[in-house]
Design an enzyme around this catalytic site. Structure first.
Site, PDB file in Angstrom:
ATOM      1  N   THR A 150       1.143 -47.836  20.731  1.00 38.54           N
ATOM      2  CA  THR A 150       0.026 -48.542  20.552  1.00 38.54           C
ATOM      3  C   THR A 150      -0.282 -49.234  21.702  1.00 38.54           C
ATOM      4  OG1 THR A 150      -1.480 -50.152  19.433  1.00 38.54           O
ATOM      5  CG2 THR A 150       0.903 -50.014  18.860  1.00 38.54           C
ATOM      6  N   ASN A 151      -1.431 -49.502  22.428  1.00 39.02           N
ATOM      7  CA  ASN A 151      -1.582 -50.324  23.663  1.00 39.02           C
ATOM      8  C   ASN A 151      -1.999 -51.837  23.076  1.00 39.02           C
ATOM      9  OD1 ASN A 151      -2.238 -48.969  26.389  1.00 39.02           O
ATOM     10  ND2 ASN A 151      -3.124 -47.546  24.668  1.00 39.02           N
ATOM     11  N   THR A 152      -2.715 -51.985  21.950  1.00 34.08           N
ATOM     12  CA  THR A 152      -3.066 -53.202  21.640  1.00 34.08           C
ATOM     13  C   THR A 152      -1.809 -54.035  21.157  1.00 34.08           C
ATOM     14  OG1 THR A 152      -5.383 -52.449  20.709  1.00 34.08           O
ATOM     15  CG2 THR A 152      -4.451 -54.540  19.845  1.00 34.08           C
TER      16      THR A 152
ATOM     17  N   CYS B  14      -6.575 -47.031  24.518  1.00 33.44           N
ATOM     18  CA  CYS B  14      -6.224 -46.856  23.141  1.00 33.44           C
ATOM     19  C   CYS B  14      -5.798 -45.550  22.855  1.00 33.44           C
ATOM     20  CB  CYS B  14      -7.328 -47.320  22.398  1.00 33.44           C
ATOM     21  SG  CYS B  14      -7.020 -47.319  20.523  1.00 33.44           S
TER      22      CYS B  14
ATOM     23  N   GLU C 204      -5.648 -43.791  20.615  1.00 35.48           N
ATOM     24  CA  GLU C 204      -6.496 -42.675  19.909  1.00 35.48           C
ATOM     25  C   GLU C 204      -7.450 -41.900  20.847  1.00 35.48           C
ATOM     26  OE1 GLU C 204      -4.508 -44.986  16.652  1.00 35.48           O
ATOM     27  OE2 GLU C 204      -5.890 -45.614  18.664  1.00 35.48           O
TER      28      GLU C 204
ATOM     29  N   MET D 208       0.078 -46.843  14.241  1.00 31.07           N
ATOM     30  CA  MET D 208      -1.087 -47.816  14.530  1.00 31.07           C
ATOM     31  C   MET D 208      -1.954 -47.073  15.561  1.00 31.07           C
ATOM     32  SD  MET D 208       1.367 -50.917  14.859  1.00 31.07           S
ATOM     33  CE  MET D 208       2.726 -49.991  15.708  1.00 31.07           C
TER      34      MET D 208
END
Length: 236
Positions: free
Chosen positions: A83-85, A197, A199, A10
């Site tokens: 993933t942070n979200t 994030c 990425e 993700m």
């Protein structure tokens, strides 16, 4: 040896960075042909992204809880959500197993607290920037998180989903992120920047900004390696 369980995919672009950094970290610490003991479950991001867009966080959390159970069954010693979200559903994940969960916001907050920075700018998906689950976690550590204005948030989010998650690294987007941070430093008094994030570290780094940068991917990897080393030390 402690086995690090990764819930990834993700996006897979940043999960690949996790895998590389974990192995580089083990090589740096142990030398020779040593590499990381890792179990990875990489989910299909498209359905998860659709659940995010629809606000169906319960179903997304259930999917990642199942991923956690699969890693636990396979023999993971801890869980790292890449993933942070999706830390929005951390409670569902942690409830699914008895494994230690290395919360990315906690790791980031501790890194910030080790510096003079207390008012960093958060660059992330709009979910992470606008919803309280992440910023409140940092606030509990005494970190006052700033966010860009509405137009900038939309652009930061767009670049993540339309470019970085698809493997596109655009010079114009790098300049856009630089401008967002420069304005926050100038007008909001930002004294750091969180690459919130996983990425974003593909696009920008410390070299792009005049204030300290907290790359959540690199910080998370270091915390996972520290945890694995501690477990191995106790076992020895």
């Amino acid at each position: 040896m402690a086995t690090i369980g990764l819930i990834g995919g993700m996006s897979w672009e940043s999960t690949a960075v996790y895998y590389r950094l974990l192995n580089e970290g083990v090589r740096a610490r142990s030398g020779g042909l040593h590499s990381a003991d890792v179990l990875l479950h990489s989910v299909d991001f498209a359905p998860i992204a659709e659940m995010q867009a629809q606000g169906d966080w319960a179903r997304a959390g259930a999917a990642l809880a199942e991923s956690a159970r699969r890693l636990a069954h396979a023999g993971a010693s801890c869980l790292v959500l890449c993933t942070n979200t999706m830390h929005k559903v951390a409670d569902q994940i942690t409830a699914a197993t008895n494994l230690p969960f290395l919360h990315l916001a906690d790791v980031t907050a501790r890194a910030i607290r080790a510096t003079p920075s207390r008012r960093p700018l958060l660059l992330a998906t709009r979910f992470t920037m606008e919803q309280p689950f992440y910023r409140d976690r940092l606030k509990a550590f005494g970190v006052e998180t700033l966010v860009p204005d509405a137009g900038e948030r939309a652009e930061v989010h767009r670049i993540i989903y339309e470019e970085l998650c698809r493997g596109r690294i655009e010079a114009a987007s790098r300049e856009r992120y630089r401008a967002v941070v420069a304005r926050a430093v100038r007008e909001q008094g930002a004294d750091g920047v969180i690459l919130g994030c996983t990425e974003i570290g593909l696009l920008v780094s410390q070299a792009d900004f005049p204030v300290p940068v907290f790359d959540t991917t690199a910080l998370h990897v270091a915390a996972a390696l520290d945890y694995a080393a501690e477990v191995e030390s106790v076992a020895a």
